[in-house]
Design a protein around this motif. Sequence first.
Motif, PDB file in Angstrom:
ATOM      1  N   LEU A 214       0.833  -1.205   0.000  1.00  0.00           N
ATOM      2  CA  LEU A 214       0.000   0.000   0.000  1.00  0.00           C
ATOM      3  C   LEU A 214       0.868   1.256   0.000  1.00  0.00           C
ATOM      4  N   ASP A 215       0.465   2.262  -0.798  1.00  0.00           N
ATOM      5  CA  ASP A 215       1.228   3.514  -0.851  1.00  0.00           C
ATOM      6  C   ASP A 215       0.841   4.475   0.269  1.00  0.00           C
ATOM      7  N   PHE A 216      -0.497   4.674   0.480  1.00  0.00           N
ATOM      8  CA  PHE A 216      -0.934   5.681   1.453  1.00  0.00           C
ATOM      9  C   PHE A 216      -2.156   5.202   2.243  1.00  0.00           C
ATOM     10  N   LEU A 217      -2.143   5.518   3.539  1.00  0.00           N
ATOM     11  CA  LEU A 217      -3.350   5.424   4.370  1.00  0.00           C
ATOM     12  C   LEU A 217      -3.799   6.856   4.638  1.00  0.00           C
ATOM     13  N   VAL A 218      -4.994   7.222   4.111  1.00  0.00           N
ATOM     14  CA  VAL A 218      -5.529   8.564   4.348  1.00  0.00           C
ATOM     15  C   VAL A 218      -6.326   8.497   5.642  1.00  0.00           C
ATOM     16  N   ALA A 219      -5.832   9.171   6.674  1.00  0.00           N
ATOM     17  CA  ALA A 219      -6.387   9.036   8.023  1.00  0.00           C
ATOM     18  C   ALA A 219      -7.239  10.237   8.395  1.00  0.00           C
ATOM     19  N   GLY A 220      -8.518   9.976   8.693  1.00  0.00           N
ATOM     20  CA  GLY A 220      -9.416  11.020   9.179  1.00  0.00           C
ATOM     21  C   GLY A 220      -9.675  10.855  10.664  1.00  0.00           C
ATOM     22  N   ASP A 221     -10.577  11.653  11.192  1.00  0.00           N
ATOM     23  CA  ASP A 221     -10.960  11.524  12.598  1.00  0.00           C
ATOM     24  C   ASP A 221     -11.681  10.199  12.811  1.00  0.00           C
ATOM     25  N   LYS A 222     -11.607   9.682  14.033  1.00  0.00           N
ATOM     26  CA  LYS A 222     -12.271   8.435  14.433  1.00  0.00           C
ATOM     27  C   LYS A 222     -11.757   7.222  13.662  1.00  0.00           C
ATOM     28  N   MET A 223     -10.512   7.295  13.136  1.00  0.00           N
ATOM     29  CA  MET A 223      -9.956   6.149  12.438  1.00  0.00           C
ATOM     30  C   MET A 223      -9.742   4.994  13.407  1.00  0.00           C
ATOM     31  N   GLY A 224     -10.025   3.781  12.950  1.00  0.00           N
ATOM     32  CA  GLY A 224      -9.859   2.617  13.794  1.00  0.00           C
ATOM     33  C   GLY A 224      -8.409   2.414  14.207  1.00  0.00           C
ATOM     34  N   PRO A 225      -8.135   2.127  15.482  1.00  0.00           N
ATOM     35  CA  PRO A 225      -6.758   1.963  15.966  1.00  0.00           C
ATOM     36  C   PRO A 225      -6.048   0.772  15.340  1.00  0.00           C
ATOM     37  N   ALA A 226      -6.807  -0.278  14.957  1.00  0.00           N
ATOM     38  CA  ALA A 226      -6.190  -1.472  14.378  1.00  0.00           C
ATOM     39  C   ALA A 226      -5.523  -1.143  13.049  1.00  0.00           C
ATOM     40  N   LYS A 227      -6.205  -0.343  12.218  1.00  0.00           N
ATOM     41  CA  LYS A 227      -5.627   0.033  10.918  1.00  0.00           C
ATOM     42  C   LYS A 227      -4.387   0.890  11.104  1.00  0.00           C
ATOM     43  N   LEU A 228      -4.456   1.805  12.057  1.00  0.00           N
ATOM     44  CA  LEU A 228      -3.312   2.676  12.319  1.00  0.00           C
ATOM     45  C   LEU A 228      -2.106   1.849  12.770  1.00  0.00           C
ATOM     46  N   GLU A 229      -2.364   0.900  13.652  1.00  0.00           N
ATOM     47  CA  GLU A 229      -1.277   0.059  14.158  1.00  0.00           C
ATOM     48  C   GLU A 229      -0.672  -0.789  13.043  1.00  0.00           C
ATOM     49  N   LYS A 230      -1.538  -1.367  12.194  1.00  0.00           N
ATOM     50  CA  LYS A 230      -1.044  -2.220  11.116  1.00  0.00           C
ATOM     51  C   LYS A 230      -0.234  -1.408  10.103  1.00  0.00           C
ATOM     52  N   ALA A 231      -0.727  -0.205   9.753  1.00  0.00           N
ATOM     53  CA  ALA A 231      -0.014   0.649   8.801  1.00  0.00           C
ATOM     54  C   ALA A 231       1.349   1.063   9.350  1.00  0.00           C
ATOM     55  N   THR A 232       1.397   1.334  10.643  1.00  0.00           N
ATOM     56  CA  THR A 232       2.666   1.729  11.279  1.00  0.00           C
ATOM     57  C   THR A 232       3.662   0.583  11.249  1.00  0.00           C
ATOM     58  N   LYS A 233       3.192  -0.624  11.562  1.00  0.00           N
ATOM     59  CA  LYS A 233       4.069  -1.795  11.566  1.00  0.00           C
ATOM     60  C   LYS A 233       4.629  -2.075  10.175  1.00  0.00           C
ATOM     61  N   LEU A 234       3.799  -1.873   9.133  1.00  0.00           N
ATOM     62  CA  LEU A 234       4.229  -2.165   7.762  1.00  0.00           C
ATOM     63  C   LEU A 234       4.927  -0.977   7.109  1.00  0.00           C
ATOM     64  N   ASP A 235       5.109   0.096   7.892  1.00  0.00           N
ATOM     65  CA  ASP A 235       5.801   1.294   7.396  1.00  0.00           C
ATOM     66  C   ASP A 235       5.076   1.929   6.208  1.00  0.00           C
TER      67      ASP A 235
END
Length: 684
Positions: A648-669
């Motif tokens: 994946l190139d980009f995660l576009v993050a808005g308010d109330k984004m699920g923490p699981a997606k944020l954590e997974k995106a961070t782990k995968l850089d």
Amino acid sequence: MTSQDALQEIESLSEKINYHNHLYYQESRSEISDYDFDQLLNRLIELEIEFPEHKKEDSPTQRVGGTITKSFDSVTHKYRMLSLGNTYSKEELIDWDKRVAKGLETDDYEYFCELKFDGVALSLTYENGLLKRAVTRGDGVQGDDITANAKTIRTIPLRLQKDNIPAAFEVRGEAFFPKNEFNRVNQEREDIGEERLANPRNAASGTLKMQDSSIVASRKLDCYLYYLLGENLSYDSHESSIAQIEEWGFNVSPTYRRCQNIQEVLDYISDWEEKRHDLPSETDGVVIKVNNLKQQEALGFTAKSPRWAISYKYKAESASTTLESISYQVGRTGSVTPVANLKPVLLAGTTVKRASLHNANEIERLEIRIGDTVNVEKGGEIIPKITSVDFSQRDLFSVPVEYITHCPECQTELVRIEGEANHYCPNVESCPPQIQGRIEHFIQRKAMNIDSLGTETIRGLLDKGLIQNYADLYNLTFEDLNGLEFKTFSEKKGEYSLRSLREKSATNIIKAIDASRSIPFEKVLFALGIRYVGQTVAEKLATHYKNIDALADADLESLINVPEIGDRIAQSVIEFFAEEKNQLLVNQLKSAKVQFELIETEIISEGSSLSDKTFVISGVFNQFSRDELKDKIKANGGKVVSSISAKLDFLVAGDKMGPAKLEKATKLDVKIISETEFLNLLES
């Protein structure tokens, strides 16, 4: 008539209508009849249609609605709308007063008390005296822009006429459903066979989020204002700011009181504990605020609420009565709900005859028996709840309640799914209330929107053998319906009477059935009644799979990869399409030309700045809805995917984004960008 003549008459009519509106809604008196008022309003509507260039933003015609809002924009509050701390105890209130004294390091302070109205918190922004925006509380940081709907509330001024008004300010209040209007709307819904609204608070919230503002206008909501905010305001107390917004023409409940100390606050609470039931709106407590604004500032805030204010909640009213019997109701999913039939008792102004017992676990928890004296509580809901049993009044010869083992409608043995509290009737195909419930679900407005088909009419069609399921509705003819006789039950009389469909009703039903063939796929999917598939889930599945065949062929892994679809929903979808009877239903609906494919709007190319880039969207955004953001990405050459991976190139993050997606995106850089950064990416 010339344009200038029209302008003069429009201004004259607007002035008269605003004057009579103010008399009626602010001073509770009138100088003209309703008919004469309607004539003035109708004439203004006619002129604004003929001369649209003279229609103003604050025209009185805004009160009648007519705006259609497909989605509500999310707006960030200029000043956070914090919640208040709650207490049900006068002792805790005294402790809070001690904390106020300690925080101020003085006992020289006073309070301002207001009744807490049970409605929906609103923020109204005015610029140069004109209402510019109405926003719901939301999560306190941002809410929904419901300006078009708020304008239909006649006690909310569209324009302020005073001279001493700041260039910009915000006033907050509570929109609510007046008791008499709530009862009127429920009676109308009952008359046309629609489900009654549960309670005024939830009904007010749902009404303000309706897409058609003319429906909002018809419900006649009201609003009390209680808080003024803005830059460089010259008020030194909350009381003086309230006096100011009253003078400007805002609707302020006259029930407030300034109190010199905590004892006067307690007196105020006691004074209104019973009197509040005579007010036009539901109330559930009292809000107590430190009156002096500098002292409010000195006390400050916690992370969630101000230290200078607290909410005292009245305890829900209860009454004692006798449990006469227990009956069991079967829903469309087969779920069996026990209902307590009570000796009628007056509670919170209404006569209570029934209370929900929820399930077998609740009956066991309460240790309830037929003939018991029970305590019933009503907290704003239509159906109250039993909170306890008075064991001292129990008959020595009473016996424990044995939960039924067979369906009360079809006598099929009930089952209880492991991990669930409810019992179910497994006779899906032949149990009458389940069949009727599925049909009623299918025709509702949020689904196939087949109006004119009420509960009694459906029962009549089933009794006559004209239909056996919802797909059979498309085989009905005018001849089947015209003159159809069926029974209707009157609760007031306690008896059935015979009714027949007339020619006009039969014609309307056939037209509505025919029109439902063009209902969008996502609504059809919701209408099918797949367990756990509500409106939102149906939209996600329809968007992902595009058509019914692709969804029917999906396996468990594919389904749980759809955003926000878990194992339980996925398994329910698989089980639905595995059933032969459901396959036959879908094929029957296909033959009836019901819409089983998503109709996607053509996306016009805007460029190629996002070419070959993949995006996942998560959260809530200020400038776009999620669908608009997806379209923007596609229009610029990008691709939107549903799951996060290392590619994946980009995660576009808005308010109330699920923490699981944020954590997974961070782990995968994966690169995480905000809405603003996305717009910058577009420009570059």
